[in-house]
Write an enzyme that holds these catalytic residues in place. Structure first.
Site, PDB file in Angstrom:
ATOM      1  N   GLY A 157       0.810  -1.198   0.000  1.00 40.76           N
ATOM      2  CA  GLY A 157       0.000   0.000   0.000  1.00 40.76           C
ATOM      3  C   GLY A 157       0.849   1.256   0.000  1.00 40.76           C
ATOM      4  N   SER A 158       0.379   2.262   0.702  1.00 45.80           N
ATOM      5  CA  SER A 158       1.022   3.571   0.639  1.00 45.80           C
ATOM      6  C   SER A 158       2.377   3.647   1.318  1.00 45.80           C
ATOM      7  CB  SER A 158       0.094   4.632   1.229  1.00 45.80           C
ATOM      8  OG  SER A 158      -1.019   4.823   0.384  1.00 45.80           O
TER       9      SER A 158
END
Length: 485
Positions: free
Chosen positions: A215-216
């Protein structure tokens, strides 16, 4: 008569030579096949005839041996087995060994030639040396903090010392007690079946053997690539990024969980984790430069051992521009172990240099004399030192003013990045909450710890913020334990 006696003597001598030749053939040329024959229990009996060496954490044994009085005499015991299972693995008379019990089996079982008092001593004496001990790099306080932090939630924690690569914590939850598998009776077989059938997979070492979409948190890699390649020169300059961002060559529109991402600067986009900005940055950097940066951090490396093997973290090198955009925000085929993401944070903290992680500090004889030491691990220059300085700024700002506020520690500088990894069919699964970070005490000359936390069953209500809510407090507890704050 004398002639017959001579013939008898010659025949007896011939028989004696034949016996000696056959004995030599059996003992020298066929010894291996006899040793490996399943019907030969002598090596197994000899293996368990003496106590197994211990695995040490902060100078204290977390393993032991119990004298059963049976043919396979000594059975493995574990102190705080579930806490240290991802480190020790198990040593089972029925099912073999895993993790450190396997990687350091020669030392722990006494079969390693380096334990012998003299060269070839074990071969001549046909006996095992006294078993040695394995001294780990684990920090007990950090390990306990990570274990408590995860609690009943499914996930993993990895923590390393940035300047050396020493692994300070390695936790996976749910866990299990390796002592349940130590012997060879019916209870052991029952425990083995139960653990393997458990849908929660307690024997899976999620910290090093499970990969997740990062993810981020992968935006740390993307930002470093953009700075290193010169695509970004000013952290506060507008990035000409629309919201939503249409993936190149498609009609798919990428949106944000955070507001104010339109044309946001890299600093603002990092603080509030704007997907649109970093997806576009990845495309602007290009697949070659993105691949180079990801692989410098350790992605796509199949050879990492700590000393047991670590699952390969992946960054797809054969992607179109739309796929590259998604890869650059930790989606598509990008996957990472928690240990890999701790390495990402460690490289930023260590001025752009990455030391390969390791779990064994040294091996010693029972008397304490050193047999082997790990020594300095290979050093990789991941990014320019100037890039590392600016990446530390970004990560520090994300904790001071952005989504990572829950990781802030009084008396220390903390840098971090939250992340939420979507998964499942149509991203219908509960998102994984991520947090990667590093910390330096106010009185320390350099960062002392880098941490990665993933929580699989996080209640993610708002995209990247969930990493700050679910994973950041766990990372904070680990960092405080290492810093002594």
């Amino acid at each position: 008569m004398t002639r017959y006696i001579r013939h008898a003597i010659a025949f007896c001598a011939l028989l004696l030579v034949a016996l000696l030749v056959n004995a030599a053939r059996v003992q020298v040329f066929q010894a291996g096949s006899y040793d490996d024959n399943p019907a030969n229990r002598r090596p197994t009996i000899a293996r368990y005839a003496q106590p197994r060496g211990d695995i040490l954490v902060d100078g204290t044994a977390v393993t032991g041996s119990r004298d059963t009085g049976e043919q396979l005499r000594h059975e493995r015991t574990y102190a705080n087995g579930p806490l240290y299972a991802p480190v020790t693995g198990f040593a089972s008379q029925e099912y073999g060994t895993t993790f450190l019990e396997h990687a350091e089996d020669g030392i722990l079982s006494g079969s390693d030639p380096m334990l012998a008092p003299l060269p070839l001593w074990d071969d001549v004496s046909r006996a095992r040396s006294q078993a040695g001990n394995v001294v780990t790099t684990i920090d007990r306080a950090a390990q306990e903090a990570a274990f408590r932090g995860l609690g009943r939630r499914k996930g993993a924690v990895a923590a390393v010392e940035p300047s050396t690569g020493r692994i300070l914590a390695l936790v996976s939850a749910p866990s299990y007690d390796p002592a349940e598998l130590s012997g060879n009776g019916e209870p052991v077989k029952s425990a083995w079946a139960r653990l393997n059938q458990d849908p929660e997979k307690p024997m899976l070492n999620r910290a090093v053997r499970q990969t997740y979409p990062p993810g981020s948190t992968f935006k740390v890699v993307t930002a470093a690539a953009a700075l290193d390649s010169g695509v970004v020169e000013d952290l506060d300059a507008p990035t000409d990024s629309p919201d939503p961002y249409t993936l190149p060559g498609t009609r798919t529109r990428l949106t944000n969980e955070s507001d104010d991402c339109v044309d946001a600067s890299v600093r603002t986009a990092f603080e509030w984790s704007c997907n649109t900005v970093f997806a576009k940055l990845g495309v602007d950097v290009g697949v070659e430069a993105m691949t180079t940066m990801a692989q410098s951090f350790g992605f796509n490396d199949t050879s990492l051992r700590i000393p047991f093997s670590v699952a390969q973290s992946t960054f797809d090198t054969q992607v179109d521009r739309a796929q590259l955009a998604l890869s650059s925000i930790g989606q598509y085929n990008t996957r990472a172990t928690p240990l890999q993401m701790a390495m990402v944070a460690a490289a930023v903290a260590n001025g752009g240099q990455l030391r390969e992680p390791y779990l064994v500090d040294r091996t010693v004889r029972r008397g304490g004399e050193t047999v082997t030491t790990t020594g300095s691990r290979p050093l990789h220059q991941v990014m320019n030192p100037a890039t590392a300085v600016r990446m530390r700024e970004l990560m520090t700002d994300a904790v001071k003013e952005g989504t990572g506020a829950n990781a802030a520690i009084r008396g220390a500088t903390v840098g971090g990045k939250t992340g939420t990894a979507q998964h499942g069919i149509g991203n219908a699964g509960t998102p994984y909450a991520w947090f990667v970070s590093w910390a330096q005490g106010d009185h320390d000359l350099e960062p002392k710890v880098a941490v990665a936390v993933v929580v699989e069953d996080a209640a993610a209500d708002r995209g990247d913020i969930s990493g700050g809510g679910d994973a950041a407090p766990i990372a904070k507890a680990v960092m405080r334990a290492v810093l002594g704050l």
